[in-house]
Design an enzyme around this catalytic site. Structure first.
Site, PDB file in Angstrom:
ATOM      1  N   THR A  72      43.887  44.068 -32.715  1.00 55.33           N
ATOM      2  CA  THR A  72      42.623  44.754 -33.004  1.00 55.33           C
ATOM      3  C   THR A  72      42.874  46.224 -33.333  1.00 55.33           C
ATOM      4  O   THR A  72      42.393  46.738 -34.351  1.00 55.33           O
ATOM      5  CB  THR A  72      41.662  44.625 -31.795  1.00 55.33           C
ATOM      6  OG1 THR A  72      41.435  43.236 -31.570  1.00 55.33           O
ATOM      7  CG2 THR A  72      40.342  45.335 -32.058  1.00 55.33           C
ATOM      8  N   CYS A 325      36.929  35.965 -29.702  1.00 56.03           N
ATOM      9  CA  CYS A 325      36.136  37.201 -29.712  1.00 56.03           C
ATOM     10  C   CYS A 325      34.700  36.924 -30.128  1.00 56.03           C
ATOM     11  O   CYS A 325      33.801  37.679 -29.822  1.00 56.03           O
ATOM     12  CB  CYS A 325      36.721  38.222 -30.683  1.00 56.03           C
ATOM     13  SG  CYS A 325      38.477  38.197 -30.761  1.00 56.03           S
TER      14      CYS A 325
HETATM   15  C1  LIG Z   1      43.842  37.310 -37.259  1.00 53.14           C
HETATM   16  C2  LIG Z   1      43.652  38.114 -36.016  1.00 53.14           C
HETATM   17  N1  LIG Z   1      43.622  39.457 -36.103  1.00 53.14           N
HETATM   18  C3  LIG Z   1      43.464  40.220 -35.018  1.00 53.14           C
HETATM   19  C4  LIG Z   1      43.324  39.675 -33.774  1.00 53.14           C
HETATM   20  C5  LIG Z   1      43.140  40.568 -32.584  1.00 53.14           C
HETATM   21  O1  LIG Z   1      44.327  40.653 -31.866  1.00 53.14           O
HETATM   22  P1  LIG Z   1      44.362  41.202 -30.363  1.00 53.14           P
HETATM   23  O2  LIG Z   1      43.783  40.120 -29.513  1.00 53.14           O
HETATM   24  O3  LIG Z   1      45.799  41.450 -30.088  1.00 53.14           O
HETATM   25  O4  LIG Z   1      43.559  42.452 -30.329  1.00 53.14           O
HETATM   26  C6  LIG Z   1      43.346  38.287 -33.624  1.00 53.14           C
HETATM   27  C7  LIG Z   1      43.147  37.675 -32.295  1.00 53.14           C
HETATM   28  O5  LIG Z   1      42.616  36.603 -32.160  1.00 53.14           O
HETATM   29  C8  LIG Z   1      43.522  37.491 -34.792  1.00 53.14           C
HETATM   30  O6  LIG Z   1      43.540  36.164 -34.703  1.00 53.14           O
END
Ligand SMILES: Cc1ncc(COP(=O)(O)O)c(C=O)c1O
Length: 379
Positions: A72, A325
């Protein structure tokens, strides 16, 4: 009976070998990596080794790797930092695929509020961006193009090399979010035509809250998190040494064991498809020819996913409709609707994401439970 976990795209369990590498950095090697004394220097030596390892595996230079708190933050930083830095050059357009993760979609909304013109690229029914759509959307005022490496809901791989090449031919930067792809394909900075690449440790059996952003030398970006002079002055905050060590070790293992684990996943996925083919009215969402070996997004006709997930959970199976999320949202998946599914069809869809520790027994037991639940809900 042990629970079955089919939600590896949401997160993976920490590999014990990774934990063992991390543990000393919580206790005896607790130094602040920026402290000039020996306690700090020992911590910095571990950070340096982690950066060396990741740079080497990515075919990148050491000073192109920035440690972050995960996918993120890396996604927000890539989008906001690069676009804001280019505004002065008159580059005010930002193009991204309509199936990006919310980390990027929310950054695009913020950029729109700052006056950037945002263009969302459509995908075809297989969930892939058509390079022609990018050709039509791109202008010489485009600051940045973002297309993810693999989608988190369908596992579908995107034509990133072509998108990167096209972006560059118009003077735009190219960013790819490799958070889902990183466990299954080596990130190759020389072949991918990417100026920025994001990834996150907890998707490949590393710790949560640990990630990195590759920023190619020469790319200008604004910082997202201000503070101390860490990460060459571009990302403030005391370095999370155990997590950085864990990220590097997990990535090393992911690469070293990739061929073996992909082969295992392909076998499990084939078994899964064979078993679910016994249930009537199941179709796969997304281009199966261009997909990660781990993700199967299935539409179960006549079965609402919320009821399905609840019943599977009660029977000991953890899985999801899509992004964790967005799981609190009642809206249908933006990924599936972008692929042309109607709202009802999207709400009949579930994501199974397998992991290297799943077994054939779990696939057989999980799909049998699935059949039971589907019959009950249809009945
Ligand atoms: C494609 C993608 N980008 C970003 C993220 C976010 O990653 P993080 O959980 O490390 O913040 C995710 C998490 O599910 C993801 O699948």
């Amino acid at each position: 009976m042990q629970r079955i976990y089919f939600d590896h795209a949401a997160t993976t369990p920490l590999d014990k070998r990774v934990l063992d590498k991390m543990l000393p950095y919580f206790t005896e090697l607790y130094g602040n990596a920026d402290s000039p004394h020996q306690t700090g220097r020992r911590a910095m030596a571990a950070v340096d080794a982690a950066r060396d390892l990741i740079a080497e595996r990515l075919g990148a230079k050491k000073n192109e790797i920035y440690f972050t708190s995960g996918g993120t933050e890396s996604g927000n930083w890539a989008m906001l930092g690069a676009a804001r830095a280019r505004r002065k050059e008159g580059k005010t357009r930002v193009i991204l695929s309509s199936v990006e993760h919310h980390a990027l979609l929310s950054s695009a909304e913020r950029l729109q509020n700052e006056g950037f013109e945002i263009v969302y690229l459509p995908v075809n029914e297989g969930g892939r961006v058509e390079v022609n759509a990018l050709k039509e959307a791109i202008t010489d005022t485009t600051a940045l193009v973002a297309v993810m490496t693999a989608n988190n809901e369908t596992g579908v791989l995107q034509p990133i090399e072509e998108c990167g090449e096209l972006a560059h031919s118009h003077g735009a930067l190219f960013f790819t979010d490799a958070t889902q792809a990183a466990p299954y394909m080596p990130i190759d900075t020389s072949a991918w035509n990417a100026d920025m690449i994001a990834f996150s440790a907890h998707k490949f059996y590393g710790p949560k809250g640990a990630g990195a952003l590759y920023i190619k030398n020469g790319v200008r970006t604004e910082k997202l998190i201000g503070g101390g002079e860490q990460e060459r002055g571009l990302r403030g905050g005391t370095l999370n040494v155990p997590n950085i060590v864990g990220l590097a070790e997990a990535y090393r293992l992911a690469i070293d064991e990739m061929a073996e684990s992909n082969e295992k996943l392909q076998g499990l996925s084939a078994l899964f498809r064979k078993e679910t083919a016994k249930i009537r009215g199941i179709t796969r969402n997304g281009d199966s020819e261009n997909a990660l070996p781990s993700v199967l997004n299935l539409r179960i006709e006549g079965v609402e996913n919320t009821a399905f997930l609840y019943n599977m959970d009660l029977r000991g199976v953890s899985l999801a409709a899509g992004s964790a999320c967005a799981s609190a949202s009642v809206k249908p998946s933006h990924v599936l609707t972008a692929m042309g599914l109607r709202e009802r069809e999207a709400k009949e869809s579930v994501r199974f994401s397998l992991g290297k520790n799943n077994t054939e027994e779990e696939i057989v037991r999980g799909t049998a439970l699935m059949r039971e639940v589907v019959e009950r809900l249809r009945g």
